[in-house]
Design a protein around this motif. Structure first.
Motif, PDB file in Angstrom:
ATOM      1  N   GLN A 258       0.827  -1.204   0.000  1.00 25.07           N
ATOM      2  CA  GLN A 258       0.000   0.000   0.000  1.00 25.07           C
ATOM      3  C   GLN A 258       0.864   1.258   0.000  1.00 25.07           C
ATOM      4  N   LEU A 259       1.940   1.257   0.778  1.00 23.48           N
ATOM      5  CA  LEU A 259       2.832   2.410   0.843  1.00 23.48           C
ATOM      6  C   LEU A 259       3.548   2.625  -0.494  1.00 23.48           C
ATOM      7  N   ILE A 260       4.040   1.538  -1.077  1.00 27.07           N
ATOM      8  CA  ILE A 260       4.730   1.627  -2.361  1.00 27.07           C
ATOM      9  C   ILE A 260       3.770   2.120  -3.444  1.00 27.07           C
ATOM     10  N   THR A 261       2.561   1.582  -3.452  1.00 28.64           N
ATOM     11  CA  THR A 261       1.560   1.995  -4.437  1.00 28.64           C
ATOM     12  C   THR A 261       1.305   3.491  -4.351  1.00 28.64           C
ATOM     13  N   LYS A 262       1.182   4.001  -3.145  1.00 32.37           N
ATOM     14  CA  LYS A 262       0.931   5.431  -2.954  1.00 32.37           C
ATOM     15  C   LYS A 262       2.117   6.263  -3.448  1.00 32.37           C
ATOM     16  N   LYS A 263       3.333   5.871  -3.107  1.00 34.72           N
ATOM     17  CA  LYS A 263       4.532   6.621  -3.511  1.00 34.72           C
ATOM     18  C   LYS A 263       4.733   6.586  -5.027  1.00 34.72           C
ATOM     19  N   VAL A 264       4.600   5.407  -5.625  1.00 38.34           N
ATOM     20  CA  VAL A 264       4.803   5.271  -7.068  1.00 38.34           C
ATOM     21  C   VAL A 264       3.747   6.074  -7.823  1.00 38.34           C
ATOM     22  N   SER A 265       2.518   6.030  -7.378  1.00 37.17           N
ATOM     23  CA  SER A 265       1.447   6.796  -8.028  1.00 37.17           C
ATOM     24  C   SER A 265       1.682   8.296  -7.897  1.00 37.17           C
ATOM     25  N   SER A 266       2.309   8.734  -6.801  1.00 35.31           N
ATOM     26  CA  SER A 266       2.529  10.171  -6.589  1.00 35.31           C
ATOM     27  C   SER A 266       3.475  10.779  -7.620  1.00 35.31           C
ATOM     28  N   ILE A 267       4.327   9.960  -8.247  1.00 38.09           N
ATOM     29  CA  ILE A 267       5.200  10.484  -9.300  1.00 38.09           C
ATOM     30  C   ILE A 267       4.623  10.226 -10.686  1.00 38.09           C
ATOM     31  N   GLY A 268       3.411   9.700 -10.715  1.00 38.75           N
ATOM     32  CA  GLY A 268       2.749   9.499 -12.000  1.00 38.75           C
ATOM     33  C   GLY A 268       3.136   8.213 -12.702  1.00 38.75           C
ATOM     34  N   ALA A 269       3.837   7.332 -12.010  1.00 39.79           N
ATOM     35  CA  ALA A 269       4.216   6.059 -12.611  1.00 39.79           C
ATOM     36  C   ALA A 269       3.064   5.061 -12.484  1.00 39.79           C
ATOM     37  N   THR A 270       3.166   3.974 -13.206  1.00 44.30           N
ATOM     38  CA  THR A 270       2.144   2.936 -13.215  1.00 44.30           C
ATOM     39  C   THR A 270       2.677   1.697 -12.515  1.00 44.30           C
ATOM     40  N   ILE A 271       1.786   0.981 -11.865  1.00 49.27           N
ATOM     41  CA  ILE A 271       2.144  -0.250 -11.168  1.00 49.27           C
ATOM     42  C   ILE A 271       1.452  -1.419 -11.837  1.00 49.27           C
ATOM     43  N   THR A 272       2.183  -2.531 -11.935  1.00 46.28           N
ATOM     44  CA  THR A 272       1.586  -3.748 -12.471  1.00 46.28           C
ATOM     45  C   THR A 272       2.009  -4.924 -11.600  1.00 46.28           C
ATOM     46  N   LYS A 273       1.170  -5.929 -11.545  1.00 46.59           N
ATOM     47  CA  LYS A 273       1.491  -7.176 -10.831  1.00 46.59           C
ATOM     48  C   LYS A 273       1.890  -8.266 -11.821  1.00 46.59           C
ATOM     49  N   LYS A 274       1.920  -7.901 -13.123  1.00 48.31           N
ATOM     50  CA  LYS A 274       2.265  -8.867 -14.149  1.00 48.31           C
ATOM     51  C   LYS A 274       3.521  -8.393 -14.878  1.00 48.31           C
ATOM     52  N   TRP A 275       4.543  -9.224 -14.893  1.00 43.59           N
ATOM     53  CA  TRP A 275       5.798  -8.867 -15.539  1.00 43.59           C
ATOM     54  C   TRP A 275       5.632  -8.816 -17.059  1.00 43.59           C
ATOM     55  N   SER A 276       6.231  -7.797 -17.683  1.00 43.08           N
ATOM     56  CA  SER A 276       6.299  -7.716 -19.140  1.00 43.08           C
ATOM     57  C   SER A 276       7.560  -6.940 -19.505  1.00 43.08           C
ATOM     58  N   LEU A 277       7.891  -6.926 -20.767  1.00 48.04           N
ATOM     59  CA  LEU A 277       9.066  -6.187 -21.224  1.00 48.04           C
ATOM     60  C   LEU A 277       8.864  -4.675 -21.137  1.00 48.04           C
ATOM     61  N   ASP A 278       7.618  -4.237 -20.945  1.00 40.59           N
ATOM     62  CA  ASP A 278       7.345  -2.813 -20.777  1.00 40.59           C
ATOM     63  C   ASP A 278       7.742  -2.295 -19.394  1.00 40.59           C
ATOM     64  N   CYS A 279       7.949  -3.196 -18.435  1.00 39.26           N
ATOM     65  CA  CYS A 279       8.302  -2.793 -17.073  1.00 39.26           C
ATOM     66  C   CYS A 279       9.677  -2.134 -17.059  1.00 39.26           C
ATOM     67  N   SER A 280       9.757  -0.979 -16.416  1.00 43.78           N
ATOM     68  CA  SER A 280      11.026  -0.258 -16.333  1.00 43.78           C
ATOM     69  C   SER A 280      11.710  -0.454 -14.985  1.00 43.78           C
ATOM     70  N   HIS A 281      10.949  -0.887 -13.969  1.00 40.39           N
ATOM     71  CA  HIS A 281      11.481  -1.086 -12.624  1.00 40.39           C
ATOM     72  C   HIS A 281      10.854  -2.333 -12.006  1.00 40.39           C
ATOM     73  N   VAL A 282      11.607  -2.959 -11.123  1.00 42.31           N
ATOM     74  CA  VAL A 282      11.109  -4.115 -10.388  1.00 42.31           C
ATOM     75  C   VAL A 282      11.290  -3.839  -8.902  1.00 42.31           C
ATOM     76  N   LEU A 283      10.212  -3.980  -8.144  1.00 41.98           N
ATOM     77  CA  LEU A 283      10.260  -3.828  -6.696  1.00 41.98           C
ATOM     78  C   LEU A 283       9.830  -5.151  -6.073  1.00 41.98           C
ATOM     79  N   VAL A 284      10.650  -5.646  -5.139  1.00 39.80           N
ATOM     80  CA  VAL A 284      10.378  -6.939  -4.532  1.00 39.80           C
ATOM     81  C   VAL A 284      10.273  -6.767  -3.025  1.00 39.80           C
TER      82      VAL A 284
END
Length: 173
Positions: A139-165
């Motif tokens: 929930q915290l990561i989702t809020k922070k990532v959204s605050s910079i206008g980035a998108t979050i996904t739970k499905k890996w693809s080649l479009d992903c620019s960052h990985v958070l584990v």
């Protein structure tokens, strides 16, 4: 979404600039957020990039060229700030009402006498997050990532620019 300003003919010492938050960013020779040294016609404070709103984007619905930026550029200079919406025409920002206009993805922006040109572009930041669905970390990561206008996904693809584990995830032990 994240916006960037990238030199067209990049010289050593010139930087790419990324805008992660709404607000005003000064462009000029000294003490500014975007430093332009290539053109002697660039004023100390030459222009302002005004980001009115950061927007998260569902990447499956729109292409970057169709994105409304919610970003304005304001000329504050003696020699001018110019937009090339296509390679044949230049628009003088100082001739617009209030010496400002909206920027669009792909616009070429020239400062001063025109020796310094940057491409204003959408930068796709897509974070793949591997964590339990309802964890506080998620929930915290989702809020922070959204605050910079980035998108979050739970499905890996080649479009992903960052990985958070989240290493507390049972599947990773």
């Amino acid at each position: 979404m994240v916006w960037g300003l990238f030199p067209i003919d990049q010289l050593p010492g010139e930087d790419d600039y990324y805008f992660f938050n709404q607000g005003a960013y000064k462009v000029g020779r000294k003490g500014c957020d975007v430093i332009v040294n290539k053109d002697k016609g660039v004023s100390r404070i030459h222009a302002e990039i005004l980001i009115d709103e950061m927007i998260s984007l569902d990447h499956s619905l729109k292409k970057p060229s169709n994105i409304l930026s919610k970003v304005r550029i304001k000329d504050c200079s003696k020699y001018g700030t110019f937009l090339n919406t296509d390679l044949d025409s230049k628009e003088k920002v100082h001739e617009f009402p209030n010496k400002e206009t909206m920027l669009k993805d792909g616009d070429l922006v020239s400062f001063g006498t025109g020796n310094t040109t940057y491409r204003f572009s959408y930068v796709s930041f897509i974070f793949f997050i591997c964590s339990p669905k309802h964890s506080k970390t998620n929930q915290l990561i989702t809020k922070k990532v959204s605050s910079i206008g980035a998108t979050i996904t739970k499905k890996w693809s080649l479009d992903c620019s960052h990985v958070l584990v989240d290493y507390t995830c049972k599947n990773l032990r």
